[in-house]
Structures are given as structure tokens and as C-alpha cells.
Design an enzyme around this catalytic site. Structure first.
Site, mmCIF file in Angstrom:
data_model
loop_
_atom_site.group_PDB
_atom_site.id
_atom_site.type_symbol
_atom_site.label_atom_id
_atom_site.label_comp_id
_atom_site.label_asym_id
_atom_site.label_seq_id
_atom_site.Cartn_x
_atom_site.Cartn_y
_atom_site.Cartn_z
ATOM 1 N N ASP A 344 -6.174 -0.173 -5.563
ATOM 2 C CA ASP A 344 -4.889 0.478 -5.791
ATOM 3 C C ASP A 344 -3.837 -0.371 -5.083
ATOM 4 O O ASP A 344 -4.117 -0.954 -4.027
ATOM 5 C CB ASP A 344 -4.923 1.895 -5.215
ATOM 6 C CG ASP A 344 -3.577 2.574 -5.292
ATOM 7 O OD1 ASP A 344 -3.035 2.673 -6.398
ATOM 8 O OD2 ASP A 344 -3.058 2.975 -4.229
ATOM 9 N N ASP A 537 -6.234 5.060 -1.546
ATOM 10 C CA ASP A 537 -5.864 5.885 -0.396
ATOM 11 C C ASP A 537 -5.259 7.231 -0.766
ATOM 12 O O ASP A 537 -4.988 8.044 0.111
ATOM 13 C CB ASP A 537 -4.878 5.130 0.497
ATOM 14 C CG ASP A 537 -3.527 4.906 -0.191
ATOM 15 O OD1 ASP A 537 -3.487 4.932 -1.435
ATOM 16 O OD2 ASP A 537 -2.523 4.717 0.521
ATOM 17 N N ASP A 541 -6.344 8.644 -6.479
ATOM 18 C CA ASP A 541 -7.418 7.647 -6.524
ATOM 19 C C ASP A 541 -8.804 8.294 -6.509
ATOM 20 O O ASP A 541 -9.804 7.615 -6.769
ATOM 21 C CB ASP A 541 -7.317 6.690 -5.324
ATOM 22 C CG ASP A 541 -6.040 5.865 -5.348
ATOM 23 O OD1 ASP A 541 -5.655 5.418 -6.445
ATOM 24 O OD2 ASP A 541 -5.432 5.673 -4.288
#
Length: 645
Positions: A344, A537, A541
């Protein structure tokens, strides 16, 4: 925290019950040294009195090896009863070998076998205990009390279990932070090594987050409780570390599962080996029995059984101290097998907050005065870009102005009779060719551009960007060199995503991604490349972390990401992930070194035995010595290699 403590206590009780043969008890260690002393006495008396010497050797077998005999017989009976079939273990095999040596009058060899075998197991228990001491050390850090501030201002010390979300606590200098919360008053430096493995204290002031179990420095603070004590970051660490002890790598699990089958085959072949002596090799029955006992010692899987488990536990212990938590050894195996890894962008590869990267103002204007004005305007805005601009230009002159925030137009104010405005480029019509080209160039590099206008004529611009963090490029370079396909997943526009991707060197950028699409991207990566990891995080996600073969969460991320991930970096530091990957590869290398070495020793001993070149003494020394060498090889991973730092 009562719930968490109960959970860990129950697990420990259960563990102790299932492993009554633990070699680490004081009584067992005492008996071992009695047996060792008896062996030395027997060795000294051997030349003068064979009777007393043999008596000392038998005493050595009984004292140093009573737990081995009990394990061999007791566990074999218990496991066979549970499995409804014969399930012998390596201790049963060693007990039989020692008994056989005594029967044929080889008392010294029997004692030597037991003493060295017990020594190897004490060493193996050291590795196991080293890992478990990490849990004990963490438990000792678990907060038990809190100083609560009552509505009337008085303070009272209460058990941490009584603290509720919303309560106000006082944390004195040098005291332990009882639970997670936000600083209300005061400034201090807090030792957060129990959370992120970093030894340097972190400065804390009003509004900053603090974590339970960390140690307050010289300042006194008050804090507002934001989490129940059973749901703190520290309690999650306890659960993760405890869980990791009970989950081994695939190789270790396979070896444990194969051990009873291997021992069963060895015992089944024993009568054939005994009969083959006179029939095939022309040995006497006495020599054939002797060779058969050497065979039992030679093919015992002691070293093989110790090949993987100590290595796995030592790796988990090392990573725990470095602030990398693994939910089980199985994920260490998967980590080093990855073929692709996706990241990410925001808060993972980047710092998660924009910073000013470029700015330019008309040269004829008073630059300092214009910056003072821009900062004064931005101080009246709560936009993330405003914070970045204020941080870029600290300690500016305070101007008494009033700013107005207009939707679609940005901030505007009147200063010294002129109208000033800060807004996005599309909201301005009077823009010189120079500023248009400069804005276009900066935007192509993924930067967000804002114009500063005076009476609607653009007189300057500021460019901002969420820049890559300090470890991102090095981490991406490492994974690419390791042969992994690297992908950055972002919800940003393609231009912005590709600009960041180019800076850090990822193989692929997937932009304009909706949160619900991330899991589908991971599935596609798995189809194209094979085993895939995902690092994130945020809550959005979580589905991708679950879908990935190894889900990795940043410790500063959300609780949901930490809960579903297989590996947690307790500090937002990608170098920790690189370290974990390197160590998992070293763990795998050491495990297979141990397996190959242990099998080579077995093959060599068996061959020499049937060639008549082996006796019990040499067999015991070589076989049990190989077990000790295997465990010592595993212990190497407890020490951090300098090249991994």
C-alpha cells in the site's frame, strides 16, 4: 488485562501439562549432574575395580537418564493410546539402546549414551527456553496499576483492570504507562522499546499517543484512556508472541509428524538386522546383538528431530527483540518463499503526510512578507496541506488577518488593501505562461500544486507531495534483487502513483484503486507470480492482508490490520521487513544444513557399523555429538549478523 493474563496463564499451564518431561527443572538438572559425576567416577574406577565401576555407570544411567526413560515409555504409551496405534519416540529408542548395552555388559557405553543424549536435550531446552523467556520478559512488563484522577482532582491508585475508556490518569516520572491513551497535559520522553524495539526515548506532548507498558521519563503527564487494558497494543503483542511459540515451520511440523513413523520403522527392522548378522555377515549371535544395538544408536533421529524446532524458535526470539512479531513459524517459511510482494502506498511506502517540495514567488515582491501572509492564512485552515505549509515555514511573523475558506476557491483574505487567495490551479484564470508550465511540470511528477494570487493574478505557487519514507527505496531494491516482483497499490491518480513508484523503483504501479479492489489485485498477483505478500496499515488493507500468502501490517497502523496480519512491524520501518526476510532465509538455510548433516551422520554410522568399523563408544560420540552440533548451529541465529543490520 485480566482476560489476557488468564489466556496466557492457561496456555502456559496447558503447555506444562503436555510437556511434563521438560529437562529444565531443578530436580532433573540435579539428577543429571549426579549422573555425570557417577559416570566420571565409573571411568576413574574402571582400571581398578570393574564391579564398582559398572555400578557407577548403572547409577549414571538411572540418575542422568531417568527422565529419558520415563519420556520414552510414558509418552509412547500415552501417544499410542491417543492415536490408537504404536507411536514411539526417540527417547524410547535411546532407552532401548541403553538397556541393550547394559544387557551385553557395555555399561560405560550405556552411561555415555545417556549422559550425552541428556546434554543435547538440555541444550535444546535452552533454545526453547530462550524463546519462551521473551514471553516471560514481556509479561513482567505488563502494567498492573494505574493512578486515576477523580473528578474532584484527587488521585487514587487502582488495578489497571478497573480503568475505563475516557478515564483521566496521571503518569509520574519513571512510572509505567498503564494503558493506551492520549496526552492531556505535560511533556516527557517515553521509552517505547517494549512496543517497537527502539531504545531511544520518544518525545511526547499534548495530543500525542502513548502506549501501555512503556516507561515514562522525567516528566509527569496526564492522559486520557482510549483503550481497554485488554485491547492495548501491548496486549496484542503478548498474544502474538505467545501464539508464535505454538506454530512451527512446515519443515519442523513435518519432522515432528514423521518422528514416530521413523522410530517405528527402525524398531521393525531391528529383528531383521539381528538375524542378518549370522545369516548374511557370518557374525556370532553375540556380535550380531552388539551390532544391532549400535544400529539402534546410529539410526536414532536425535539430530534430525533437533534440526528445525530450535532454529525456528531462535528466529522468532531474534525477531521479537527487533520489533518484528510473527504469528507463527509457518509464516516464516512462507515469507522466504515469496515470489511477489505488494505495498500500500500511503503510510507504508510514503510517510502518509504531504510536505512542501517546491515553491516559487514573484521576485519583485517582498518574499518574507508574502511567506508570512501565506502562513498566517494557512493557520486558519485545518486542511492537511495547510499543516505541511506551516511546517515548511516555521517561526514566521504573526499577522493579524482574517481568512475565509470558500468551497472550490480555497482561502482568501484582505491585506494592505489587496485581495489575496490560495487555491487550486483550476480556480485561477490570470496565470502567466511561466506558472502554467511550472505547475504542469510539477503535476507530471505527482505533486499537488496550489497557486497564490493577488487580486486574482497568480504571483506564486507551492507544490506538495506525500514523499517516500527513508527506508522505502532500499527495501524495494532489496526485494527486487532477491527476485521478488514489487507492486505499489494506491488510490491516488495514476500520475501521482507513477511518480512515487518511479522514485522508489517498484516494478509495477496500480493506481486509482478502490479499497474493495485490493484483494482482487492480490489474487491476480498470486495467479501471475505465485506466493504473494501484502504490506498495509489501514482498515481498507485488511481484505488484501487476509488474501495474501503473508499479510504484513505496520505497527502504527489500525488494530484491524494488526489483527488480520501474519507479521507485524512494530515500527513503521521497512528495513525491519527486509531484516525479517533475510533472517527467514537464513533460518531455512540452517534448517536444511542441519537435516543434511544429521542424515549424513546416520548414513555414515550405519555403513561403518555393517562394515564392522564401528563400536558403541564411537557411535554414541558421533551420533549425540551431531545432535549437539545441530543445536549449536541453530543457536547462531540468536545473534544478529552484522551484514543484516
Amino acid at each position: 488485562m485480566e482476560k489476557t493474563n488468564m489466556h496466557l496463564h492457561d496456555q502456559k499451564t496447558k503447555h506444562d501439562h503436555n510437556h511434563e518431561h521438560s529437562h529444565g527443572g531443578k530436580v532433573m538438572i540435579g539428577f543429571f549432574f549426579v549422573g555425570l559425576a557417577a559416570f566420571l567416577v565409573g571411568f576413574i574406577l574402571e582400571s581398578s575395580s570393574s564391579f564398582y565401576s559398572n555400578l557407577a555407570f548403572i547409577l549414571s544411567v538411572v540418575t542422568a537418564g531417568y527422565h529419558i526413560i520415563l519420556e520414552g515409555i510414558g509418552d509412547t504409551i500415552r501417544n499410542s493410546s491417543n492415536a490408537k496405534k504404536f507411536q514411539p519416540n526417540v527417547h524410547f529408542l535411546m532407552a532401548l539402546a541403553a538397556a541393550g548395552a547394559i544387557i551385553i555388559g557395555k555399561y560405560e557405553e550405556a552411561a555415555m549414551l545417556i549422559v550425552i543424549f541428556a546434554s543435547a536435550h538440555f541444550l535444546e531446552d535452552y533454545v526453547d527456553g530462550k524463546s519462551k523467556r521473551e514471553i516471560t520478559n514481556l509479561l513482567n512488563l505488563n502494567p498492573t496499576e494505574a493512578r486515576i484522577i477523580a473528578p474532584d482532582g484527587s488521585t487514587k491508585v487502582v488495578p489497571v483492570e478497573e480503568v475505563k475508556i475516557g478515564d483521566t490518569l496521571q503518569v509520574l516520572n519513571g512510572a509505567q504507562v498503564p494503558t493506551d491513551g492520549i496526552v492531556l497535559t505535560g511533556t516527557t520522553a517515553i521509552d517505547e522499546s517494549s512496543i517497537n524495539g527502539e531504545s531511544i526515548p520518544k518525545e511526547k506532548t499534548v495530543g500525542d499517543e502513548v502506549f501501555g507498558s512503556t516507561i515514562n521519563g522525567s516528566g509527569t503527564i496526564t492522559m486520557k484512556v482510549t483503550k481497554d487494558s485488554s485491547e492495548t497494543v501491548f496486549s496484542k503483542i503478548l498474544k502474538l508472541v505467545d501464539q508464535s511459540q505454538k506454530s512451527l515451520t512446515k519443515t519442523a511440523t513435518l519432522i515432528q509428524r514423521l518422528e514416530p513413523k521413523y522410530v517405528t520403522i527402525v524398531l521393525a527392522l531391528f529383528p531383521f538386522v539381528l538375524l542378518a548378522g549370522p545369516a548374511v555377515f557370518g557374525w556370532s549371535w553375540e556380535l550380531s546383538l552388539y551390532r544391532s544395538i549400535v544400529y539402534l544408536i546410529s539410526v536414532s533421529p536425535c539430530a534430525l528431530a533437533a534440526s528445525a524446532v530450535p532454529t525456528t524458535l531462535a528466529t522468532i526470539s531474534n525477531l521479537s527483540k527487533k520489533g518484528v512479531l510473527i504469528k507463527g513459524g509457518a509464516y516464516l517459511s512462507k515469507l522466504q518463499e515469496l515470489k511477489a510482494i505488494s505495498f500500500d502506498k500511503t503510510g507504508t511506502l510514503t510517510n502518509g503526510r504531504p510536505v512542501v517540495t517546491d515553491y516559487s514567488f514573484e521576485k519583485e515582491l517582498d518574499q518574507n512578507e508574502l511567506i508570512d501572509l501565506v502562513v498566517a492564512m494557512e493557520k486558519q485552515s485545518n486542511h492537511p496541506l495547510a499543516t505541511a505549509i506551516i511546517n515548511q515555514f516555521p517561526d514566521r511573523k504573526t499577522l493579524e488577518i482574517e481568512s475565509k475558506n470558500e468551497i472550490g476557491r480555497g482561502l482568501s483574505t484582505t491585506y494592505k488593501g489587496y485581495q489575496y487567495r490560495i487555491g487550486k490551479p483550476a480556480s485561477f484564470k490570470k496565470v502567466s505562461f511561466i506558472y502554467k508550465e511550472k505547475a504542469k511540470e510539477l503535476a507530471s511528477e505527482g505533486r499537488t500544486v496550489v497557486y497564490i494570487g493577488k487580486n486574482e493574478q497568480v504571483i506564486g505557487l507551492i507544490a506538495l507531495m506525500d514523499v517516500p519514507n527513508q527506508h522505502a527505496k532500499a527495501a524495494i531494491t532489496y526485494f527486487k534483487e532477491a527476485g521478488l516482483h514489487t507492486t505499489m497499490i494506491t488510490g491516488d491518480a495514476k500520475l501521482t502513483g507513477e511518480a512515487v513508484g518511479k522514485q522508489i523503483g517498484v516494478d509495477e504501479v496500480v493506481a486509482n484503486v478502490m479499497p474493495e479492489d485490493k484483494a482482487a489485485i492480490i489474487k491476480e498477483q498470486q495467479r501471475k507470480y505465485g506466493s504473494t505478500g501484502m504490506l498495509g496499515d489501514g482498515i481498507n488493507d485488511a481484505p488484501a492482508l487476509v488474501t495474501a500468502d503473508v499479510g504484513i501490517a505496520m505497527g502504527d497502523g489500525t488494530d484491524v490490520a494488526m489483527d488480520v496480519a501474519d507479521l507485524v512491524l512494530m515500527k513503521n520501518d521497512l528495513s525491519k521487513l527486509v531484516y525479517a526476510h533475510k533472517l527467514s532465509k537464513k533460518m531455512n538455510k540452517i534448517t536444511w544444513q542441519n537435516i543434511a548433516f544429521s542424515m549424513l551422520v546416520v548414513l555414515t554410522l550405519v555403513t561403518l557399523n555393517f562394515l564392522g568399523k564401528m563400536d558403541i563408544t564411537i557411535g554414541v560420540i558421533m551420533h549425540e555429538g551431531s545432535t549437539i552440533l545441530v543445536i549449536l548451529n541453530a543457536l547462531r541465529i540468536l545473534k544478529t549478523p552484522k551484514k543484516y543490520l
